[in-house]
Design a protein around this motif. Structure first.
Motif, PDB file in Angstrom:
ATOM      1  N   HIS A 161       0.841  -1.205   0.000  1.00 41.75           N
ATOM      2  CA  HIS A 161       0.000   0.000   0.000  1.00 41.75           C
ATOM      3  C   HIS A 161       0.878   1.257   0.000  1.00 41.75           C
ATOM      4  O   HIS A 161       0.629   2.204  -0.774  1.00 41.75           O
ATOM      5  CB  HIS A 161      -0.915  -0.008   1.224  1.00 41.75           C
ATOM      6  N   LEU A 162       1.889   1.280   0.850  1.00 45.99           N
ATOM      7  CA  LEU A 162       2.777   2.454   0.917  1.00 45.99           C
ATOM      8  C   LEU A 162       3.471   2.675  -0.422  1.00 45.99           C
ATOM      9  O   LEU A 162       3.585   3.810  -0.901  1.00 45.99           O
ATOM     10  CB  LEU A 162       3.822   2.271   2.030  1.00 45.99           C
ATOM     11  N   TYR A 163       3.934   1.583  -1.021  1.00 46.64           N
ATOM     12  CA  TYR A 163       4.636   1.717  -2.311  1.00 46.64           C
ATOM     13  C   TYR A 163       3.689   2.262  -3.378  1.00 46.64           C
ATOM     14  O   TYR A 163       4.028   3.201  -4.107  1.00 46.64           O
ATOM     15  CB  TYR A 163       5.209   0.364  -2.748  1.00 46.64           C
ATOM     16  N   MET A 164       2.491   1.675  -3.460  1.00 47.32           N
ATOM     17  CA  MET A 164       1.545   2.077  -4.505  1.00 47.32           C
ATOM     18  C   MET A 164       1.082   3.520  -4.308  1.00 47.32           C
ATOM     19  O   MET A 164       0.767   4.226  -5.273  1.00 47.32           O
ATOM     20  CB  MET A 164       0.330   1.138  -4.521  1.00 47.32           C
ATOM     21  N   ALA A 165       1.064   3.961  -3.040  1.00 47.44           N
ATOM     22  CA  ALA A 165       0.632   5.328  -2.747  1.00 47.44           C
ATOM     23  C   ALA A 165       1.770   6.333  -2.906  1.00 47.44           C
ATOM     24  O   ALA A 165       1.564   7.540  -2.764  1.00 47.44           O
ATOM     25  CB  ALA A 165       0.066   5.397  -1.329  1.00 47.44           C
ATOM     26  N   GLY A 166       2.958   5.830  -3.174  1.00 45.53           N
ATOM     27  CA  GLY A 166       4.105   6.715  -3.334  1.00 45.53           C
ATOM     28  C   GLY A 166       4.589   7.311  -2.020  1.00 45.53           C
ATOM     29  O   GLY A 166       5.234   8.371  -2.004  1.00 45.53           O
ATOM     30  N   GLU A 167       4.298   6.641  -0.918  1.00 44.26           N
ATOM     31  CA  GLU A 167       4.711   7.122   0.400  1.00 44.26           C
ATOM     32  C   GLU A 167       6.191   6.830   0.634  1.00 44.26           C
ATOM     33  O   GLU A 167       6.633   5.689   0.525  1.00 44.26           O
ATOM     34  CB  GLU A 167       3.891   6.419   1.488  1.00 44.26           C
ATOM     35  N   MET A 168       6.940   7.851   0.996  1.00 45.83           N
ATOM     36  CA  MET A 168       8.369   7.643   1.254  1.00 45.83           C
ATOM     37  C   MET A 168       8.627   6.655   2.382  1.00 45.83           C
ATOM     38  O   MET A 168       9.653   5.991   2.432  1.00 45.83           O
ATOM     39  CB  MET A 168       9.043   8.977   1.595  1.00 45.83           C
ATOM     40  N   THR A 169       7.664   6.592   3.314  1.00 55.64           N
ATOM     41  CA  THR A 169       7.819   5.647   4.424  1.00 55.64           C
ATOM     42  C   THR A 169       8.026   4.232   3.904  1.00 55.64           C
ATOM     43  O   THR A 169       8.750   3.438   4.512  1.00 55.64           O
ATOM     44  CB  THR A 169       6.564   5.677   5.333  1.00 55.64           C
ATOM     45  N   GLY A 170       7.386   3.912   2.776  1.00 50.89           N
ATOM     46  CA  GLY A 170       7.563   2.585   2.199  1.00 50.89           C
ATOM     47  C   GLY A 170       9.018   2.325   1.845  1.00 50.89           C
ATOM     48  O   GLY A 170       9.574   1.269   2.172  1.00 50.89           O
ATOM     49  N   GLY A 171       9.645   3.292   1.195  1.00 53.33           N
ATOM     50  CA  GLY A 171      11.053   3.136   0.841  1.00 53.33           C
ATOM     51  C   GLY A 171      11.936   2.989   2.076  1.00 53.33           C
ATOM     52  O   GLY A 171      12.886   2.195   2.092  1.00 53.33           O
ATOM     53  N   THR A 172      11.591   3.743   3.123  1.00 51.45           N
ATOM     54  CA  THR A 172      12.378   3.675   4.360  1.00 51.45           C
ATOM     55  C   THR A 172      12.240   2.296   5.012  1.00 51.45           C
ATOM     56  O   THR A 172      13.238   1.679   5.408  1.00 51.45           O
ATOM     57  CB  THR A 172      11.895   4.761   5.345  1.00 51.45           C
ATOM     58  N   LEU A 173      10.997   1.824   5.115  1.00 49.88           N
ATOM     59  CA  LEU A 173      10.780   0.515   5.749  1.00 49.88           C
ATOM     60  C   LEU A 173      11.405  -0.608   4.918  1.00 49.88           C
ATOM     61  O   LEU A 173      11.986  -1.550   5.464  1.00 49.88           O
ATOM     62  CB  LEU A 173       9.273   0.271   5.936  1.00 49.88           C
ATOM     63  N   ASN A 174      11.273  -0.508   3.600  1.00 48.49           N
ATOM     64  CA  ASN A 174      11.895  -1.523   2.738  1.00 48.49           C
ATOM     65  C   ASN A 174      13.417  -1.512   2.892  1.00 48.49           C
ATOM     66  O   ASN A 174      14.067  -2.562   2.898  1.00 48.49           O
ATOM     67  CB  ASN A 174      11.534  -1.272   1.270  1.00 48.49           C
ATOM     68  N   THR A 175      13.965  -0.305   3.003  1.00 45.83           N
ATOM     69  CA  THR A 175      15.414  -0.183   3.157  1.00 45.83           C
ATOM     70  C   THR A 175      15.874  -0.798   4.469  1.00 45.83           C
ATOM     71  O   THR A 175      16.893  -1.501   4.527  1.00 45.83           O
ATOM     72  CB  THR A 175      15.837   1.301   3.092  1.00 45.83           C
ATOM     73  N   LEU A 176      15.115  -0.527   5.543  1.00 44.85           N
ATOM     74  CA  LEU A 176      15.457  -1.130   6.837  1.00 44.85           C
ATOM     75  C   LEU A 176      15.524  -2.651   6.717  1.00 44.85           C
ATOM     76  O   LEU A 176      16.452  -3.287   7.223  1.00 44.85           O
ATOM     77  CB  LEU A 176      14.406  -0.750   7.886  1.00 44.85           C
ATOM     78  N   HIS A 177      14.532  -3.213   6.040  1.00 45.41           N
ATOM     79  CA  HIS A 177      14.546  -4.669   5.901  1.00 45.41           C
ATOM     80  C   HIS A 177      15.721  -5.141   5.045  1.00 45.41           C
ATOM     81  O   HIS A 177      16.434  -6.078   5.434  1.00 45.41           O
ATOM     82  CB  HIS A 177      13.248  -5.212   5.297  1.00 45.41           C
ATOM     83  N   ASN A 178      15.913  -4.531   3.884  1.00 44.64           N
ATOM     84  CA  ASN A 178      16.973  -5.032   2.995  1.00 44.64           C
ATOM     85  C   ASN A 178      18.347  -4.938   3.639  1.00 44.64           C
ATOM     86  O   ASN A 178      19.176  -5.850   3.497  1.00 44.64           O
ATOM     87  CB  ASN A 178      16.954  -4.261   1.673  1.00 44.64           C
ATOM     88  N   LEU A 179      18.608  -3.838   4.356  1.00 47.19           N
ATOM     89  CA  LEU A 179      19.908  -3.728   5.021  1.00 47.19           C
ATOM     90  C   LEU A 179      20.019  -4.773   6.131  1.00 47.19           C
ATOM     91  O   LEU A 179      21.092  -5.363   6.330  1.00 47.19           O
ATOM     92  CB  LEU A 179      20.104  -2.312   5.578  1.00 47.19           C
TER      93      LEU A 179
END
Ligand SMILES: [Zn+2]
Length: 215
Positions: A161-179
């Protein structure tokens, strides 16, 4: 013959310049590296004898994986064992494991953060493209095997949902996981080496982490 294509031999120059008067360099390989140095004697990037690490550069720029692995293997065998070997710009989780198997210690790469911003999560089962419709109602964590903040608190459906909505929080949360996934993978590699079971770990990783759709 060393068997490495000339265009890839050119990429060995950093390793060859790192004070590596390698201990028992094959003559043809040494000549190839020396020729490269002769052509670029002015390079300010040339590592010095006292450097703490030995960087290997110029790989992972589009050549086939197997070629990169071969060049890494050909190079690391001549590097001093007392200095960490640093493979610049690599790479995917599988590339990292294969480079470790060939004697590399350190890495850097934009992949985990860049792919996170593009909606790709690296998980214990392989890449997950969170924008795919199949995750729209998926209440599970990004990676069931992960204990990171993102996986403990948010579902795949919410990340989508965050990604599809273009919410930056999505990128931050995804980054936390990938790192977290990368750090956890490196930690597991170190542990496997310490307990003498790196080869088992390597084969297990190949079984569970698929190459599908890395972006
Ligand atoms: Zn996670």
């Amino acid at each position: 013959m060393h068997g490495i294509p000339e265009r890839h031999l050119e990429r060995l120059w950093i390793a060859g310049a790192a004070g590596l008067r390698p201990r028992k360099v094959a003559k043809d390989l040494e000549r190839a590296v020396a020729a490269r140095l002769d052509r670029h004697p002015e390079s300010s990037e040339r590592p010095q004898e006292g450097d703490l690490t030995v960087p290997l550069g110029g790989l992972s720029v589009g050549e086939p994986n197997e070629t990169m692995y071969e060049v890494v293997a050909q190079t690391t065998q001549y590097l001093p064992v007392e200095k960490p070997r640093y493979l610049m710009g690599v790479g995917t989780p599988l590339d990292i494991i294969e480079a470790v198997a060939r004697g590399v210690d350190m890495f850097d790469c934009v992949l985990p953060t860049r792919n996170a911003r593009n909606g790709q999560l690296l998980t214990s089962e392989g890449p997950v493209n969170i924008k795919n419709a199949q995750y729209a109602e998926d209440d599970g964590p990004a990676d069931p095997a992960c204990k990171c903040y993102t996986c403990r608190n948010f579902s795949r459906a919410y990340l989508r949902h965050l990604y599809m909505a273009g919410e930056m929080t999505g990128g931050t949360l995804n980054t936390l996981h990938n790192l977290s996934f990368y750090l956890d993978t490196m930690s597991r590699i170190r542990e496997a080496i310490a307990f003498g079971r790196f080869e088992d770990f390597r084969q297990g990783f190949h079984r569970t982490f698929t190459r599908r759709a890395l972006i």
